[in-house]
Design a protein around this motif. Structure first.
Motif, PDB file in Angstrom:
ATOM      1  N   GLY A  53     -55.118  60.506-124.471  1.00 44.86           N
ATOM      2  CA  GLY A  53     -54.953  61.433-123.360  1.00 44.86           C
ATOM      3  C   GLY A  53     -53.549  61.510-122.810  1.00 44.86           C
ATOM      4  N   GLN A  54     -52.603  60.780-123.399  1.00 38.27           N
ATOM      5  CA  GLN A  54     -51.223  60.808-122.927  1.00 38.27           C
ATOM      6  C   GLN A  54     -50.263  60.816-124.105  1.00 38.27           C
ATOM      7  N   VAL A  55     -49.044  61.301-123.860  1.00 40.56           N
ATOM      8  CA  VAL A  55     -47.992  61.277-124.864  1.00 40.56           C
ATOM      9  C   VAL A  55     -46.711  60.815-124.188  1.00 40.56           C
ATOM     10  N   LEU A  56     -46.010  59.927-124.867  1.00 45.58           N
ATOM     11  CA  LEU A  56     -44.782  59.329-124.361  1.00 45.58           C
ATOM     12  C   LEU A  56     -43.648  59.734-125.287  1.00 45.58           C
ATOM     13  N   CYS A  57     -42.517  60.164-124.724  1.00 43.15           N
ATOM     14  CA  CYS A  57     -41.390  60.547-125.570  1.00 43.15           C
ATOM     15  C   CYS A  57     -40.080  60.149-124.903  1.00 43.15           C
ATOM     16  N   CYS A  58     -39.041  60.000-125.720  1.00 45.40           N
ATOM     17  CA  CYS A  58     -37.714  59.659-125.215  1.00 45.40           C
ATOM     18  C   CYS A  58     -36.686  60.450-126.008  1.00 45.40           C
ATOM     19  N   GLY A  59     -35.485  60.580-125.432  1.00 50.11           N
ATOM     20  CA  GLY A  59     -34.453  61.372-126.080  1.00 50.11           C
ATOM     21  C   GLY A  59     -33.083  60.756-125.944  1.00 50.11           C
ATOM     22  N   ALA A  60     -32.115  61.372-126.618  1.00 51.49           N
ATOM     23  CA  ALA A  60     -30.739  60.894-126.572  1.00 51.49           C
ATOM     24  C   ALA A  60     -30.115  61.082-125.191  1.00 51.49           C
ATOM     25  N   ASP A  61     -30.769  61.860-124.308  1.00 45.10           N
ATOM     26  CA  ASP A  61     -30.276  62.035-122.942  1.00 45.10           C
ATOM     27  C   ASP A  61     -30.684  60.880-122.031  1.00 45.10           C
ATOM     28  N   GLN A  62     -31.285  59.821-122.618  1.00 48.78           N
ATOM     29  CA  GLN A  62     -31.706  58.602-121.920  1.00 48.78           C
ATOM     30  C   GLN A  62     -32.880  58.830-120.972  1.00 48.78           C
ATOM     31  N   ARG A  63     -33.593  59.923-121.158  1.00 47.07           N
ATOM     32  CA  ARG A  63     -34.803  60.164-120.377  1.00 47.07           C
ATOM     33  C   ARG A  63     -36.028  59.686-121.148  1.00 47.07           C
ATOM     34  N   VAL A  64     -36.997  59.176-120.394  1.00 38.87           N
ATOM     35  CA  VAL A  64     -38.308  58.829-120.935  1.00 38.87           C
ATOM     36  C   VAL A  64     -39.334  59.670-120.182  1.00 38.87           C
ATOM     37  N   SER A  65     -40.167  60.397-120.914  1.00 40.15           N
ATOM     38  CA  SER A  65     -41.131  61.314-120.304  1.00 40.15           C
ATOM     39  C   SER A  65     -42.548  60.895-120.645  1.00 40.15           C
ATOM     40  N   LEU A  66     -43.416  60.931-119.638  1.00 36.74           N
ATOM     41  CA  LEU A  66     -44.840  60.656-119.816  1.00 36.74           C
ATOM     42  C   LEU A  66     -45.610  61.921-119.474  1.00 36.74           C
ATOM     43  N   LEU A  67     -46.434  62.385-120.418  1.00 36.52           N
ATOM     44  CA  LEU A  67     -47.215  63.599-120.231  1.00 36.52           C
ATOM     45  C   LEU A  67     -48.682  63.311-120.517  1.00 36.52           C
ATOM     46  N   SER A  68     -49.547  64.116-119.939  1.00 39.05           N
ATOM     47  CA  SER A  68     -50.975  64.029-120.227  1.00 39.05           C
ATOM     48  C   SER A  68     -51.388  65.237-121.056  1.00 39.05           C
ATOM     49  N   TRP A  69     -52.347  65.044-121.952  1.00 40.09           N
ATOM     50  CA  TRP A  69     -52.850  66.151-122.764  1.00 40.09           C
ATOM     51  C   TRP A  69     -54.370  66.146-122.765  1.00 40.09           C
ATOM     52  N   HIS A  70     -54.929  67.338-122.946  1.00 39.42           N
ATOM     53  CA  HIS A  70     -56.387  67.478-122.983  1.00 39.42           C
ATOM     54  C   HIS A  70     -56.738  68.687-123.837  1.00 39.42           C
ATOM     55  N   PRO A 108     -28.197  53.252-124.023  1.00 42.62           N
ATOM     56  CA  PRO A 108     -27.484  54.375-124.642  1.00 42.62           C
ATOM     57  C   PRO A 108     -27.901  54.578-126.096  1.00 42.62           C
ATOM     58  N   ASP A 109     -27.688  55.787-126.590  1.00 35.66           N
ATOM     59  CA  ASP A 109     -27.966  56.137-127.987  1.00 35.66           C
ATOM     60  C   ASP A 109     -29.384  55.727-128.385  1.00 35.66           C
ATOM     61  N   ILE A 110     -30.373  56.216-127.641  1.00 35.81           N
ATOM     62  CA  ILE A 110     -31.776  55.846-127.870  1.00 35.81           C
ATOM     63  C   ILE A 110     -32.224  56.306-129.257  1.00 35.81           C
ATOM     64  N   LYS A 111     -32.831  55.379-130.008  1.00 32.18           N
ATOM     65  CA  LYS A 111     -33.321  55.675-131.353  1.00 32.18           C
ATOM     66  C   LYS A 111     -34.830  55.856-131.405  1.00 32.18           C
ATOM     67  N   GLY A 112     -35.562  55.325-130.422  1.00 32.62           N
ATOM     68  CA  GLY A 112     -37.014  55.461-130.448  1.00 32.62           C
ATOM     69  C   GLY A 112     -37.664  54.580-129.406  1.00 32.62           C
ATOM     70  N   LEU A 113     -38.988  54.518-129.464  1.00 28.43           N
ATOM     71  CA  LEU A 113     -39.751  53.667-128.556  1.00 28.43           C
ATOM     72  C   LEU A 113     -40.945  53.088-129.303  1.00 28.43           C
ATOM     73  N   SER A 114     -41.464  51.982-128.769  1.00 28.03           N
ATOM     74  CA  SER A 114     -42.583  51.294-129.401  1.00 28.03           C
ATOM     75  C   SER A 114     -43.504  50.742-128.327  1.00 28.03           C
ATOM     76  N   ILE A 115     -44.819  50.915-128.510  1.00 28.78           N
ATOM     77  CA  ILE A 115     -45.801  50.378-127.575  1.00 28.78           C
ATOM     78  C   ILE A 115     -45.941  48.877-127.823  1.00 28.78           C
ATOM     79  N   LEU A 116     -45.802  48.072-126.762  1.00 27.93           N
ATOM     80  CA  LEU A 116     -45.908  46.619-126.890  1.00 27.93           C
ATOM     81  C   LEU A 116     -47.310  46.122-126.569  1.00 27.93           C
ATOM     82  N   HIS A 117     -47.861  46.547-125.440  1.00 25.32           N
ATOM     83  CA  HIS A 117     -49.183  46.107-125.014  1.00 25.32           C
ATOM     84  C   HIS A 117     -50.125  47.299-124.985  1.00 25.32           C
ATOM     85  N   ALA A 118     -51.310  47.122-125.555  1.00 24.66           N
ATOM     86  CA  ALA A 118     -52.301  48.189-125.544  1.00 24.66           C
ATOM     87  C   ALA A 118     -52.753  48.456-124.113  1.00 24.66           C
ATOM     88  N   ARG A 119     -53.278  49.665-123.898  1.00 25.78           N
ATOM     89  CA  ARG A 119     -53.719  50.068-122.570  1.00 25.78           C
ATOM     90  C   ARG A 119     -54.824  49.142-122.055  1.00 25.78           C
TER      91      ARG A 119
END
Length: 342
Positions: A264-281, A300-311
């Motif tokens: 129900g959610q999507v997480l994304c990040c970009g080279a602008d150093q922002r991290v965005s959390l969105l909901s989907w349905h 700086p220079d973000i390459k990606g993200l990884s989930i560490l702990h499950a919900r």
């Protein structure tokens, strides 16, 4: 970066090292640093197979390595190299006297993903810069890692590879031309391909949770600053058609480099150093997406993200990585105002 356990992660760098980092008391330590690659390490993947934890690392010079991860305690943690495979083995002696030109001497592995095809065989999928999808096979009885199959996909560099299960195992690859391609694993043949972005697709995540059987949700982020969500219906015999889609190019001001789909959610990040959390349905054939929160991180220079702990209880922990790493936690709180529609 790859998640090993709740407090251990594996990473590779442009200095050719493979590292095991430990998160304890909100502090990072790196007790294990392995210097073995000839060139930069672009991708790592971790999996459990044959009662052991295996780490695969790959990058420049078309070099793939397999390590055994030992995590008895932080002070005695170690990486044991078990195998090293190169497309073109290094020759000894004065080989340049009779060397022939090589069409592509610098093939790079761009991404890795593992699939267990049966209890005794592990497949390692590699997205390659020469437009090939290469599949390596690891047999539990012999412990040998060898090239199993290779298939070319168009003329563009492959950037990402992942998979999902929908009656059969389906491979998903992305490329620098903005395409997303679906493959059938057993025959390694393409059964669907679509131009989703205007340029390179840097990240992809797949989910079959929370949607109808036979459907899959793909989230991708690209160099065109666009986050795209597409719901596909997978038919038998194998074919795919788009049920519904959503895209936004104003969420980030530069390339999107990391995407993770949650329930129900999507997480994304970009080279602008922002991290965005969105909901989907998804309701029927309609996909709605809303912005929940944004955060500006210090990496700086973000390459990606990884989930560490499950919900757990509407809370999850994830790591953003680039030139450094930052661990963030998301807590789902009761909102007074409605999420911002995009």
């Amino acid at each position: 970066m790859a998640h090993v356990t709740d407090d251990w992660v594996a990473s590779g760098g442009e200095d050719g090292t493979v590292r095991l980092s430990h998160l304890v008391d909100n502090r990072w330590t790196t007790p294990v640093v392995a210097h073995s690659h000839l060139s930069s390490v672009r991708a790592v993947a971790v999996t459990r197979f044959a009662h052991q934890t295996l780490l695969f690392s790959a990058g420049g010079r078309a070099q793939l390595k397999m390590w055994r991860v030992n995590l008895n305690c932080p002070k005695s943690a170690s990486l044991e190299e078990r195998s090293s495979v190169m497309l073109r083995a290094e020759k000894q002696g004065r080989h340049w006297l009779s060397a022939l030109p090589i069409p592509d001497p610098e093939t790079r592995y761009m991404d890795l993903h593992t699939v267990q095809s049966n209890p005794s065989t592990l497949l390692v999928l590699a997205a390659c810069s020469d437009a090939y999808l290469r599949i390596f096979s690891l047999d539990s009885s012999t412990g040998e890692l060898c090239l199993y199959k290779s298939e070319k996909s168009g003329q563009c560099c492959l950037l990402r590879v992942t998979s999902f299960r929908c009656d059969v195992t389906v491979i998903v690859t992305t490329a620098t031309d903005g395409s997303v391609t679906l493959w059938e694993l057993d025959s390694v043949t393409v059964f669907a391909s679509e131009l989703v972005h205007k340029s390179g697709v840097n990240s992809v995540s797949v989910s079959t949770q929370g949607i109808e059987e036979g459907r899959v949700l793909l989230a991708t982020g690209g160099d065109d600053n666009t986050l795209s969500l597409r719901c596909y219906h997978i038919h038998n015999p194998l074919s795919a058609n788009t049920i519904t889609s959503w895209a936004c190019s104003t969420l980030h001001s530069s390339a999107i480099t990391g995407v993770e789909l949650l329930d129900g959610q999507v997480l994304c990040c970009g080279a602008d150093q922002r991290v965005s959390l969105l909901s989907w349905h998804i309701t029927g054939d309609h996909l709605s997406v809303n912005l929940v929160a944004q955060y500006c991180c210090s990496v700086p220079d973000i390459k990606g993200l990884s989930i560490l702990h499950a919900r757990q209880y509407d809370k999850f922990t994830f790591c953003v990585y680039g030139v450094g790493m930052e661990v963030l936690e998301s807590k789902q709180e009761k909102r007074i105002s409605a999420p911002h529609a995009l």
